[in-house]
Design an enzyme around this catalytic site. Structure first.
Site, mmCIF file in Angstrom:
data_model
loop_
_atom_site.group_PDB
_atom_site.id
_atom_site.type_symbol
_atom_site.label_atom_id
_atom_site.label_comp_id
_atom_site.label_asym_id
_atom_site.label_seq_id
_atom_site.Cartn_x
_atom_site.Cartn_y
_atom_site.Cartn_z
ATOM 1 N N ARG A 104 66.459 -76.825 26.275
ATOM 2 C CA ARG A 104 67.794 -76.698 25.704
ATOM 3 C C ARG A 104 68.009 -77.840 24.722
ATOM 4 O O ARG A 104 67.903 -79.005 25.095
ATOM 5 C CB ARG A 104 68.802 -76.791 26.863
ATOM 6 C CG ARG A 104 70.145 -76.279 26.530
ATOM 7 C CD ARG A 104 71.008 -76.223 27.756
ATOM 8 N NE ARG A 104 71.310 -77.542 28.308
ATOM 9 C CZ ARG A 104 72.374 -77.799 29.037
ATOM 10 N NH1 ARG A 104 73.211 -76.838 29.341
ATOM 11 N NH2 ARG A 104 72.588 -79.003 29.510
ATOM 12 N N THR A 108 72.822 -78.815 20.247
ATOM 13 C CA THR A 108 73.443 -77.490 20.090
ATOM 14 C C THR A 108 73.584 -76.757 21.420
ATOM 15 O O THR A 108 74.307 -75.775 21.529
ATOM 16 C CB THR A 108 72.577 -76.604 19.174
ATOM 17 O OG1 THR A 108 71.311 -76.406 19.836
ATOM 18 C CG2 THR A 108 72.335 -77.268 17.826
ATOM 19 N N ASP A 200 69.953 -83.438 36.138
ATOM 20 C CA ASP A 200 68.904 -82.744 35.373
ATOM 21 C C ASP A 200 67.770 -82.360 36.315
ATOM 22 O O ASP A 200 67.035 -83.215 36.820
ATOM 23 C CB ASP A 200 68.390 -83.662 34.258
ATOM 24 C CG ASP A 200 67.443 -82.919 33.331
ATOM 25 O OD1 ASP A 200 66.445 -82.349 33.819
ATOM 26 O OD2 ASP A 200 67.701 -82.892 32.117
HETATM 27 C C1 PRP Z 1 67.421 -76.884 32.185
HETATM 28 C C2 PRP Z 1 67.304 -75.859 33.289
HETATM 29 C C3 PRP Z 1 67.498 -74.569 32.538
HETATM 30 C C4 PRP Z 1 68.488 -74.963 31.461
HETATM 31 C C5 PRP Z 1 69.847 -74.476 31.882
HETATM 32 O O1 PRP Z 1 66.251 -77.000 31.489
HETATM 33 O O2 PRP Z 1 66.117 -75.935 34.008
HETATM 34 O O3 PRP Z 1 66.306 -74.064 31.966
HETATM 35 O O4 PRP Z 1 68.486 -76.385 31.387
HETATM 36 O O5 PRP Z 1 70.768 -74.698 30.880
HETATM 37 P P1 PRP Z 1 71.490 -73.500 30.112
HETATM 38 O O6 PRP Z 1 71.895 -72.496 31.140
HETATM 39 O O7 PRP Z 1 72.654 -74.168 29.458
HETATM 40 O O8 PRP Z 1 70.526 -72.936 29.108
HETATM 41 P P2 PRP Z 1 66.052 -78.070 30.294
HETATM 42 O O9 PRP Z 1 66.473 -77.479 28.995
HETATM 43 O O10 PRP Z 1 66.712 -79.356 30.683
HETATM 44 O O11 PRP Z 1 64.478 -78.211 30.204
HETATM 45 P P3 PRP Z 1 63.446 -78.839 31.259
HETATM 46 O O12 PRP Z 1 63.398 -77.912 32.457
HETATM 47 O O13 PRP Z 1 62.182 -78.848 30.501
HETATM 48 O O14 PRP Z 1 63.931 -80.212 31.638
HETATM 49 N N1 URA Z 2 70.207 -78.307 33.145
HETATM 50 C C1 URA Z 2 70.084 -79.076 34.242
HETATM 51 O O1 URA Z 2 68.969 -79.465 34.637
HETATM 52 N N2 URA Z 2 71.212 -79.427 34.896
HETATM 53 C C2 URA Z 2 72.424 -79.025 34.498
HETATM 54 O O2 URA Z 2 73.430 -79.381 35.146
HETATM 55 C C3 URA Z 2 72.537 -78.227 33.351
HETATM 56 C C4 URA Z 2 71.398 -77.863 32.694
#
Ligand code: PRP
Ligand code: URA
Length: 209
Positions: A104, A108, A200
């Site tokens: 993400r 944005t 996170d």
């Molecule tokens: C996190 C999570 C989801 C996303 C959720 O991943 O594991 O994939 O955010 O957010 P959204 O519903 O607003 O799209 P992240 O983008 O942090 O990537 P990562 O798992 O590589 O840390």
């Molecule tokens: N992604 C995460 O890992 N945690 C949150 O709370 C939202 C997005």
């Protein structure tokens, strides 16, 4: 409209609370996610079709039920979805595993795709798309879109914590996809993090922060 199943079993709720605690380190966090995923898989697979077979018990011949051979695929959204694969696989070891890489964009909040590798026969399989966090719903909705572009039609979304905004987004974009979550939280903060959430998920799983 897709169905939302909130799995409020006491064991799941207890383990989610332990995961939320900021003092819980990566090792325990991974173990808890693994255990919860296994418990969720029990419910997610409740509608797998059965067929009757005849076997011989030590006492007599008997007609009994086995799973009818419906094919499953588990598709984690990288990275954090990886933490849900082993728990589900422990109940359905014959499932194939695909991967969708999305992150993400922190500014944005839009999902950016960087990887996609699915089983060759993915379109014939029931897909369990897994990601612990359903925040804005952008990542899950995009991942479902990729799966549909590859002709996958039978998709369930399995998450740990959902925000109302994310659930509503997936329901609006993909009304045919049922959503399974362990907890429905209150809302998102200004940075798109779930409140109260667990922070996170990727960083906590892999110790990257
Ligand atoms: C996190 C999570 C989801 C996303 C959720 O991943 O594991 O994939 O955010 O957010 P959204 O519903 O607003 O799209 P992240 O983008 O942090 O990537 P990562 O798992 O590589 O840390
Ligand atoms: N992604 C995460 O890992 N945690 C949150 O709370 C939202 C997005």
């Amino acid at each position: 409209m897709s169905n939302v199943h909130v799995m409020d079993h006491p064991l799941i709720q207890h383990k989610v609370s332990l995961m939320r605690d900021k003092e819980t380190g990566p090792k325990e966090f991974r173990e808890l996610l693994n255990e919860i995923s296994m418990l969720m898989a029990y419910e997610v697979t409740r509608d797998l079709p059965l067929k009757t077979v005849e076997i011989e018990t030590p006492i007599c011949r008997a007609q009994t039920q086995v799973i009818a051979g419906k094919k499953l695929a588990i598709v984690p959204i990288l990275r954090a979805g990886l933490g849900m694969v082993d728990g589900i696989m422990s109940l359905v070891p014959a499932a194939k595993v695909g991967h969708i890489g999305l992150y993400r964009d922190p500014n944005t909040l839009e999902p950016v795709e960087y990887y996609c590798k699915l089983p060759a026969d993915a379109e014939e399989r029931e897909i369990l798309l897994v990601d612990p966090m359903l925040a804005t719903g952008g990542s899950a909705s995009a991942a479902i879109g990729f799966l549909k572009k590859r002709n996958c039609r039978n998709i369930k979304l399995v998450c740990l914590i959902g925000a109302p905004e994310g659930v509503a987004r997936v329901q609006a974009d993909h009304p045919d996809v049922d959503i399974f979550i362990a907890a429905m939280d209150e809302k998102l903060n200004d940075h798109g993090y779930i409140i109260p959430g667990l922070g996170d998920a990727g960083d906590r799983l892999f110790g990257t922060k």
